[in-house]
Design a protein around this motif. Structure first.
Motif, PDB file in Angstrom:
ATOM      1  N   GLY A   2     -16.009 -13.003  -1.478  1.00  0.00           N
ATOM      2  CA  GLY A   2     -16.413 -14.397  -1.413  1.00  0.00           C
ATOM      3  C   GLY A   2     -17.760 -14.563  -0.755  1.00  0.00           C
ATOM      4  O   GLY A   2     -18.280 -13.658  -0.092  1.00  0.00           O
ATOM      5  N   PRO A   3     -18.372 -15.761  -0.888  1.00  0.00           N
ATOM      6  CA  PRO A   3     -19.708 -15.997  -0.351  1.00  0.00           C
ATOM      7  C   PRO A   3     -19.786 -15.941   1.164  1.00  0.00           C
ATOM      8  O   PRO A   3     -20.865 -15.755   1.719  1.00  0.00           O
ATOM      9  CB  PRO A   3     -20.048 -17.391  -0.878  1.00  0.00           C
ATOM     10  CG  PRO A   3     -18.722 -18.042  -1.153  1.00  0.00           C
ATOM     11  CD  PRO A   3     -17.824 -16.933  -1.592  1.00  0.00           C
ATOM     12  N   THR A   4     -18.654 -16.114   1.850  1.00  0.00           N
ATOM     13  CA  THR A   4     -18.675 -16.083   3.318  1.00  0.00           C
ATOM     14  C   THR A   4     -18.214 -14.750   3.892  1.00  0.00           C
ATOM     15  O   THR A   4     -18.231 -14.566   5.111  1.00  0.00           O
ATOM     16  CB  THR A   4     -17.780 -17.202   3.890  1.00  0.00           C
ATOM     17  OG1 THR A   4     -16.434 -16.983   3.456  1.00  0.00           O
ATOM     18  CG2 THR A   4     -18.266 -18.565   3.427  1.00  0.00           C
ATOM     19  N   ALA A   5     -17.812 -13.818   3.046  1.00  0.00           N
ATOM     20  CA  ALA A   5     -17.283 -12.549   3.554  1.00  0.00           C
ATOM     21  C   ALA A   5     -18.351 -11.759   4.309  1.00  0.00           C
ATOM     22  O   ALA A   5     -18.076 -11.198   5.378  1.00  0.00           O
ATOM     23  CB  ALA A   5     -16.720 -11.722   2.398  1.00  0.00           C
ATOM     24  N   VAL A   6     -19.554 -11.696   3.768  1.00  0.00           N
ATOM     25  CA  VAL A   6     -20.619 -10.909   4.401  1.00  0.00           C
ATOM     26  C   VAL A   6     -21.037 -11.515   5.745  1.00  0.00           C
ATOM     27  O   VAL A   6     -21.124 -10.785   6.749  1.00  0.00           O
ATOM     28  CB  VAL A   6     -21.825 -10.760   3.456  1.00  0.00           C
ATOM     29  CG1 VAL A   6     -22.988 -10.064   4.171  1.00  0.00           C
ATOM     30  CG2 VAL A   6     -21.429  -9.954   2.222  1.00  0.00           C
ATOM     31  N   PRO A   7     -21.309 -12.831   5.849  1.00  0.00           N
ATOM     32  CA  PRO A   7     -21.640 -13.373   7.171  1.00  0.00           C
ATOM     33  C   PRO A   7     -20.515 -13.248   8.190  1.00  0.00           C
ATOM     34  O   PRO A   7     -20.769 -13.052   9.380  1.00  0.00           O
ATOM     35  CB  PRO A   7     -21.985 -14.843   6.890  1.00  0.00           C
ATOM     36  CG  PRO A   7     -21.478 -15.131   5.535  1.00  0.00           C
ATOM     37  CD  PRO A   7     -21.497 -13.844   4.796  1.00  0.00           C
ATOM     38  N   ILE A   8     -19.270 -13.331   7.746  1.00  0.00           N
ATOM     39  CA  ILE A   8     -18.146 -13.145   8.673  1.00  0.00           C
ATOM     40  C   ILE A   8     -18.122 -11.702   9.181  1.00  0.00           C
ATOM     41  O   ILE A   8     -17.939 -11.447  10.378  1.00  0.00           O
ATOM     42  CB  ILE A   8     -16.817 -13.512   7.991  1.00  0.00           C
ATOM     43  CG1 ILE A   8     -16.713 -15.028   7.816  1.00  0.00           C
ATOM     44  CG2 ILE A   8     -15.621 -12.999   8.799  1.00  0.00           C
ATOM     45  CD1 ILE A   8     -15.526 -15.481   6.998  1.00  0.00           C
ATOM     46  N   LEU A   9     -18.336 -10.745   8.284  1.00  0.00           N
ATOM     47  CA  LEU A   9     -18.383  -9.342   8.689  1.00  0.00           C
ATOM     48  C   LEU A   9     -19.544  -9.096   9.645  1.00  0.00           C
ATOM     49  O   LEU A   9     -19.394  -8.371  10.639  1.00  0.00           O
ATOM     50  CB  LEU A   9     -18.510  -8.447   7.461  1.00  0.00           C
ATOM     51  CG  LEU A   9     -18.593  -6.935   7.727  1.00  0.00           C
ATOM     52  CD1 LEU A   9     -17.345  -6.446   8.435  1.00  0.00           C
ATOM     53  CD2 LEU A   9     -18.805  -6.175   6.417  1.00  0.00           C
ATOM     54  N   ALA A  10     -20.692  -9.697   9.370  1.00  0.00           N
ATOM     55  CA  ALA A  10     -21.855  -9.546  10.247  1.00  0.00           C
ATOM     56  C   ALA A  10     -21.544 -10.070  11.640  1.00  0.00           C
ATOM     57  O   ALA A  10     -21.904  -9.448  12.649  1.00  0.00           O
ATOM     58  CB  ALA A  10     -23.059 -10.270   9.657  1.00  0.00           C
ATOM     59  N   LEU A  11     -20.872 -11.206  11.700  1.00  0.00           N
ATOM     60  CA  LEU A  11     -20.525 -11.792  12.992  1.00  0.00           C
ATOM     61  C   LEU A  11     -19.565 -10.893  13.762  1.00  0.00           C
ATOM     62  O   LEU A  11     -19.716 -10.683  14.973  1.00  0.00           O
ATOM     63  CB  LEU A  11     -19.914 -13.175  12.778  1.00  0.00           C
ATOM     64  CG  LEU A  11     -19.535 -13.972  14.023  1.00  0.00           C
ATOM     65  CD1 LEU A  11     -20.747 -14.179  14.929  1.00  0.00           C
ATOM     66  CD2 LEU A  11     -18.928 -15.310  13.637  1.00  0.00           C
ATOM     67  N   LEU A  12     -18.575 -10.329  13.075  1.00  0.00           N
ATOM     68  CA  LEU A  12     -17.618  -9.436  13.731  1.00  0.00           C
ATOM     69  C   LEU A  12     -18.305  -8.174  14.254  1.00  0.00           C
ATOM     70  O   LEU A  12     -18.036  -7.724  15.371  1.00  0.00           O
ATOM     71  CB  LEU A  12     -16.499  -9.069  12.754  1.00  0.00           C
ATOM     72  CG  LEU A  12     -15.547 -10.199  12.371  1.00  0.00           C
ATOM     73  CD1 LEU A  12     -14.570  -9.741  11.295  1.00  0.00           C
ATOM     74  CD2 LEU A  12     -14.786 -10.714  13.589  1.00  0.00           C
ATOM     75  N   LEU A  13     -19.212  -7.592  13.458  1.00  0.00           N
ATOM     76  CA  LEU A  13     -19.940  -6.399  13.898  1.00  0.00           C
ATOM     77  C   LEU A  13     -20.821  -6.713  15.104  1.00  0.00           C
ATOM     78  O   LEU A  13     -20.956  -5.897  16.017  1.00  0.00           O
ATOM     79  CB  LEU A  13     -20.792  -5.853  12.748  1.00  0.00           C
ATOM     80  CG  LEU A  13     -20.023  -5.210  11.588  1.00  0.00           C
ATOM     81  CD1 LEU A  13     -20.988  -4.816  10.472  1.00  0.00           C
ATOM     82  CD2 LEU A  13     -19.240  -3.989  12.067  1.00  0.00           C
TER      83      LEU A  13
END
Length: 283
Positions: A2-13
């Motif tokens: 989804g379009p928010t998966a990458v920013p969510i992963l970036a935030l978690l990292l």
């Protein structure tokens, strides 16, 4: 994906990197104090990010009050947080700081479901606080400093989103430079020992990379792509990440009640992440 998966992963990292840096930062306190450690972290991160993004090429005539608010709030968030660690434990300081992001989530919410996720996060954070019956005491000065850091964190979330939309990834470099300048009067008098100690400088550089350079770049990426209330609720997973990093790096263990708190916070963040998939397309 989804379009928010990458920013969510970036935030978690970014939060994993921040937790790793926090495990190093307190080692500098006996040598240069909390204020010196905060300033050293910011100034070294400013040099690193400045070399990468060259923010002097950006036009600060656009939205400069927002950029100024972003940088000052970033600087004092770090300063007050480190100062609070001299009086209260790291986990307690993080829990109290979350009053800032949670306030942003509530004030910017447009969906009833967000209040459920925030309620779960608050319940989890409440369980992380020490039991009064255990004889644990919380230093009032540390609580006040952590609350101040939380207020700065809330301003950072709102102003950082606007700054990122104008200046892109370079906003992180601009913000850290402004933040370092803002706290220089408080931290500069203490960093003398670090200037003559290669070991302390290396430690400060490691903290700068893990706690500032990497997290702020990743957070700025996420801030530009997630609604403020979703971002504010998602970062509530940080105490959980801190607990896991503490177990892995420091051998810390948590009682069952605190693992329940971790589970509640993770559920809150998961709910916000699912909501972000719908809201991000409207921003």
């Amino acid at each position: 994906m989804g379009p928010t998966a990458v920013p969510i992963l970036a935030l978690l990292l970014g939060m994993v990197s921040l937790a790793a840096g926090a495990s190093l930062a307190k080692e500098m306190f006996p040598h240069i104090g909390a204020m010196g450690a905060a300033f050293l972290r910011l100034i070294l991160a400013a040099i690193l990010l400045g070399g990468i993004f060259r923010p002097w090429r950006a036009s600060l005539s656009r939205e400069w009050p927002t950029v100024l608010a972003y940088g000052v709030s970033l600087g004092f968030m770090n300063l007050l947080f480190y100062m609070s660690l001299e009086y209260i434990p790291l986990g307690i300081a993080l829990a109290i700081m979350f009053t800032g992001p949670l306030a942003v989530a509530l004030l910017t919410s447009r969906r009833r479901a967000d209040f459920l996720w925030v309620a779960l996060a608050i319940a989890g954070l409440a369980l992380l606080l020490p039991n009064p019956d255990s004889g644990s005491r919380i230093d009032v000065q540390g609580v006040v400093l952590a609350l101040g850091a939380g207020a700065c964190w809330g301003i950072y979330i709102i102003s950082g989103k606007k700054s990122g939309q104008v200046h892109g990834q370079g906003a992180a470099a601009i913000g850290i430079i402004v933040g370092a300048m803002a706290v220089a009067p408080f931290g500069l008098p203490y960093i003398g020992p670090a200037l003559t100690s290669p070991a302390l400088l290396a430690l400060g550089l490691g903290v700068a990379v893990l706690s500032s350079a990497i997290p702020y770049v990743l957070e700025m990426y996420a801030l530009r792509r997630l609604p403020s209330n979703t971002f504010g609720t998602l970062v509530s997973v940080e105490p959980a990440i801190g607990a896991l990093m503490g177990m892995a790096l420091l051998g810390e263990t948590l009682p069952l009640m605190q693992w329940l708190a971790v589970a509640l916070i993770i559920c809150s963040s998961a709910g916000a992440a699912m909501g972000a998939r719908v809201e991000a397309t409207q921003v």
